[in-house]
Scaffold this motif. Structure first.
Motif, PDB file in Angstrom:
ATOM      1  N   VAL A 294       0.824  -1.210   0.000  1.00 50.36           N
ATOM      2  CA  VAL A 294       0.000   0.000   0.000  1.00 50.36           C
ATOM      3  C   VAL A 294       0.857   1.258   0.000  1.00 50.36           C
ATOM      4  O   VAL A 294       0.370   2.352   0.280  1.00 50.36           O
ATOM      5  N   GLY A 295       2.150   1.100  -0.292  1.00 48.82           N
ATOM      6  CA  GLY A 295       3.019   2.255  -0.484  1.00 48.82           C
ATOM      7  C   GLY A 295       3.805   2.708   0.719  1.00 48.82           C
ATOM      8  O   GLY A 295       4.504   3.721   0.649  1.00 48.82           O
ATOM      9  N   LYS A 296       3.746   1.992   1.853  1.00 52.39           N
ATOM     10  CA  LYS A 296       4.505   2.369   3.046  1.00 52.39           C
ATOM     11  C   LYS A 296       5.845   1.645   3.000  1.00 52.39           C
ATOM     12  O   LYS A 296       5.909   0.419   3.107  1.00 52.39           O
ATOM     13  N   LYS A 297       6.931   2.420   2.831  1.00 53.46           N
ATOM     14  CA  LYS A 297       8.217   1.812   2.512  1.00 53.46           C
ATOM     15  C   LYS A 297       9.323   2.252   3.461  1.00 53.46           C
ATOM     16  O   LYS A 297       9.255   3.322   4.064  1.00 53.46           O
ATOM     17  N   THR A 298      10.343   1.408   3.541  1.00 53.99           N
ATOM     18  CA  THR A 298      11.575   1.794   4.219  1.00 53.99           C
ATOM     19  C   THR A 298      12.337   2.782   3.331  1.00 53.99           C
ATOM     20  O   THR A 298      12.071   2.877   2.123  1.00 53.99           O
ATOM     21  N   PRO A 299      13.301   3.508   3.887  1.00 53.14           N
ATOM     22  CA  PRO A 299      14.115   4.379   3.028  1.00 53.14           C
ATOM     23  C   PRO A 299      14.772   3.623   1.880  1.00 53.14           C
ATOM     24  O   PRO A 299      14.853   4.141   0.757  1.00 53.14           O
ATOM     25  N   GLN A 300      15.236   2.413   2.149  1.00 53.10           N
ATOM     26  CA  GLN A 300      15.882   1.622   1.085  1.00 53.10           C
ATOM     27  C   GLN A 300      14.882   1.285  -0.013  1.00 53.10           C
ATOM     28  O   GLN A 300      15.190   1.380  -1.219  1.00 53.10           O
ATOM     29  N   GLN A 301      13.680   0.894   0.372  1.00 55.23           N
ATOM     30  CA  GLN A 301      12.653   0.599  -0.630  1.00 55.23           C
ATOM     31  C   GLN A 301      12.252   1.856  -1.389  1.00 55.23           C
ATOM     32  O   GLN A 301      11.977   1.813  -2.592  1.00 55.23           O
ATOM     33  N   GLY A 302      12.239   2.981  -0.692  1.00 55.55           N
ATOM     34  CA  GLY A 302      11.860   4.233  -1.329  1.00 55.55           C
ATOM     35  C   GLY A 302      12.841   4.688  -2.391  1.00 55.55           C
ATOM     36  O   GLY A 302      12.461   5.352  -3.352  1.00 55.55           O
ATOM     37  N   THR A 303      14.113   4.344  -2.218  1.00 60.18           N
ATOM     38  CA  THR A 303      15.108   4.759  -3.209  1.00 60.18           C
ATOM     39  C   THR A 303      15.148   3.847  -4.427  1.00 60.18           C
ATOM     40  O   THR A 303      15.791   4.192  -5.431  1.00 60.18           O
ATOM     41  N   SER A 304      14.459   2.735  -4.373  1.00 58.51           N
ATOM     42  CA  SER A 304      14.556   1.757  -5.456  1.00 58.51           C
ATOM     43  C   SER A 304      14.110   2.344  -6.795  1.00 58.51           C
ATOM     44  O   SER A 304      14.794   2.184  -7.818  1.00 58.51           O
ATOM     45  N   THR A 305      12.957   3.009  -6.819  1.00 56.09           N
ATOM     46  CA  THR A 305      12.464   3.547  -8.085  1.00 56.09           C
ATOM     47  C   THR A 305      13.313   4.717  -8.565  1.00 56.09           C
ATOM     48  O   THR A 305      13.446   4.943  -9.770  1.00 56.09           O
ATOM     49  N   ILE A 306      13.907   5.454  -7.632  1.00 55.40           N
ATOM     50  CA  ILE A 306      14.817   6.529  -8.020  1.00 55.40           C
ATOM     51  C   ILE A 306      16.024   5.951  -8.755  1.00 55.40           C
ATOM     52  O   ILE A 306      16.438   6.460  -9.799  1.00 55.40           O
ATOM     53  N   ALA A 307      16.580   4.865  -8.212  1.00 52.32           N
ATOM     54  CA  ALA A 307      17.710   4.215  -8.879  1.00 52.32           C
ATOM     55  C   ALA A 307      17.289   3.629 -10.219  1.00 52.32           C
ATOM     56  O   ALA A 307      18.028   3.696 -11.211  1.00 52.32           O
ATOM     57  N   PHE A 308      16.095   3.062 -10.273  1.00 52.30           N
ATOM     58  CA  PHE A 308      15.552   2.517 -11.518  1.00 52.30           C
ATOM     59  C   PHE A 308      15.510   3.604 -12.592  1.00 52.30           C
ATOM     60  O   PHE A 308      15.893   3.378 -13.746  1.00 52.30           O
ATOM     61  N   ALA A 309      15.087   4.794 -12.200  1.00 50.04           N
ATOM     62  CA  ALA A 309      14.998   5.892 -13.172  1.00 50.04           C
ATOM     63  C   ALA A 309      16.358   6.435 -13.546  1.00 50.04           C
ATOM     64  O   ALA A 309      16.624   6.733 -14.714  1.00 50.04           O
ATOM     65  N   ALA A 310      17.243   6.554 -12.573  1.00 52.29           N
ATOM     66  CA  ALA A 310      18.480   7.296 -12.792  1.00 52.29           C
ATOM     67  C   ALA A 310      19.511   6.534 -13.598  1.00 52.29           C
ATOM     68  O   ALA A 310      20.237   7.122 -14.392  1.00 52.29           O
ATOM     69  N   ALA A 311      19.609   5.245 -13.392  1.00 55.57           N
ATOM     70  CA  ALA A 311      20.765   4.588 -13.999  1.00 55.57           C
ATOM     71  C   ALA A 311      20.584   3.123 -14.322  1.00 55.57           C
ATOM     72  O   ALA A 311      21.153   2.636 -15.295  1.00 55.57           O
ATOM     73  N   THR A 312      19.824   2.401 -13.554  1.00 54.95           N
ATOM     74  CA  THR A 312      19.967   0.948 -13.591  1.00 54.95           C
ATOM     75  C   THR A 312      19.154   0.250 -14.658  1.00 54.95           C
ATOM     76  O   THR A 312      19.442  -0.899 -14.977  1.00 54.95           O
ATOM     77  N   SER A 313      18.126   0.875 -15.187  1.00 51.57           N
ATOM     78  CA  SER A 313      17.234   0.129 -16.073  1.00 51.57           C
ATOM     79  C   SER A 313      17.355   0.537 -17.535  1.00 51.57           C
ATOM     80  O   SER A 313      17.005   1.655 -17.914  1.00 51.57           O
ATOM     81  N   PRO A 314      17.790  -0.387 -18.385  1.00 52.49           N
ATOM     82  CA  PRO A 314      17.798  -0.110 -19.827  1.00 52.49           C
ATOM     83  C   PRO A 314      16.394  -0.049 -20.415  1.00 52.49           C
ATOM     84  O   PRO A 314      16.215   0.399 -21.549  1.00 52.49           O
ATOM     85  N   LEU A 315      15.390  -0.471 -19.638  1.00 54.29           N
ATOM     86  CA  LEU A 315      14.014  -0.425 -20.120  1.00 54.29           C
ATOM     87  C   LEU A 315      13.570   1.008 -20.418  1.00 54.29           C
ATOM     88  O   LEU A 315      12.630   1.233 -21.187  1.00 54.29           O
ATOM     89  N   LEU A 316      14.259   1.987 -19.816  1.00 52.43           N
ATOM     90  CA  LEU A 316      13.885   3.382 -19.996  1.00 52.43           C
ATOM     91  C   LEU A 316      14.775   4.114 -20.992  1.00 52.43           C
ATOM     92  O   LEU A 316      14.652   5.329 -21.139  1.00 52.43           O
ATOM     93  N   ASP A 317      15.641   3.395 -21.673  1.00 55.49           N
ATOM     94  CA  ASP A 317      16.604   4.054 -22.562  1.00 55.49           C
ATOM     95  C   ASP A 317      15.929   4.937 -23.610  1.00 55.49           C
ATOM     96  O   ASP A 317      16.452   5.999 -23.955  1.00 55.49           O
ATOM     97  N   ASP A 318      14.783   4.525 -24.119  1.00 61.52           N
ATOM     98  CA  ASP A 318      14.102   5.281 -25.166  1.00 61.52           C
ATOM     99  C   ASP A 318      12.754   5.809 -24.712  1.00 61.52           C
ATOM    100  O   ASP A 318      11.908   6.169 -25.539  1.00 61.52           O
ATOM    101  N   ILE A 319      12.555   5.868 -23.394  1.00 62.13           N
ATOM    102  CA  ILE A 319      11.282   6.321 -22.832  1.00 62.13           C
ATOM    103  C   ILE A 319      11.559   7.435 -21.836  1.00 62.13           C
ATOM    104  O   ILE A 319      12.454   7.327 -21.000  1.00 62.13           O
ATOM    105  N   GLY A 320      10.790   8.492 -21.913  1.00 62.15           N
ATOM    106  CA  GLY A 320      10.929   9.573 -20.947  1.00 62.15           C
ATOM    107  C   GLY A 320       9.652  10.359 -20.840  1.00 62.15           C
ATOM    108  O   GLY A 320       8.631  10.017 -21.449  1.00 62.15           O
TER     109      GLY A 320
END
Length: 216
Positions: A134-160
């Motif tokens: 339901v969206g209640k996260k630890t700080p580590q869980q909260g940073t996961s999507t930030i990392a996904f956006a910033a660097a780690t996922s090639p799935l976003l290479d052509d999407i913005g």
């Protein structure tokens, strides 16, 4: 209480959006030279509760804290949309990220334990209630999507120009569902990804900065 920065701009809008906008434009030459860059800003599910108050963006006539925060976070999403429209051909993509309701940080302490209990974020003993479903996260869980956006996922290479949550692109949801301890709606609202509003906000921000000597 309404707080204005030294330029006369509502402080939440100036801090959460206008500064990000100015920094992003100033970094444009470096971002273009990278031949593949991502501009990632942290938004919030609170963006759902207000769009841009075009006739009173500084909220001088209609201030309350929730509206100020919601407007600033909607502006962050619109910034991602317009960064991508303007600069995708230069290899620059924009993203807005909802990290979730991150529980157990110093920011939570400012709210007060009674309010945190009412929101279902801590138990009677003051311990954080973590429930990612339901969206209640630890700080580590909260940073996961930030990392996904910033660097780690090639799935976003052509999407913005998108709003991300839970390591994925959010669906659009304009349903006005209430926030409860067991339900924290956070999908992107259509007003926050509207291309016309994104362009209008960019021009408004340019005008606001130009009045204070930044002519870029």
């Amino acid at each position: 209480m309404l707080t204005l920065d030294p330029r006369g701009y509502e402080a939440e809008f100036a801090t959460n959006f206008l500064g990000h906008f100015q920094l992003t434009r100033d970094l444009y030459p470096a971002l273009r030279a990278a031949h593949g860059a991502r501009v990632v800003n942290v938004s919030s599910g609170a963006h759902r509760f207000a769009g841009i108050q075009w006739d009173d963006v500084n909220l001088r006539d209609n201030y309350h804290a929730g509206l100020a925060y919601a407007q600033s976070k909607a502006a962050v999403v619109l910034l991602a949309v317009e960064v991508d429209r303007r600069w995708a051909d230069d290899g620059i993509h924009g993203y807005a990220v909802h990290p979730g309701v991150v529980v157990g940080t110093s920011l939570n302490s400012a709210v007060g334990n009674d309010a945190l209990r009412a929101m279902g974020l801590i138990d009677d003993a003051g311990n954080p209630i973590i429930d990612p479903a339901v969206g209640k996260k630890t700080p580590q869980q909260g940073t996961s999507t930030i990392a996904f956006a910033a660097a780690t996922s090639p799935l976003l290479d052509d999407i913005g120009g998108v709003y991300l949550k839970d390591n994925d692109i959010s669906p659009v949801n304009d349903e006005q569902a209430p926030v409860t301890a067991d339900s924290i709606p956070s999908e992107v609202a259509s007003h926050a990804i509207d291309p016309g509003s994104a362009r209008r906000l960019w021009e408004l921000a340019k005008t606001m900065l130009a009045k204070n000597g930044n002519q870029q």
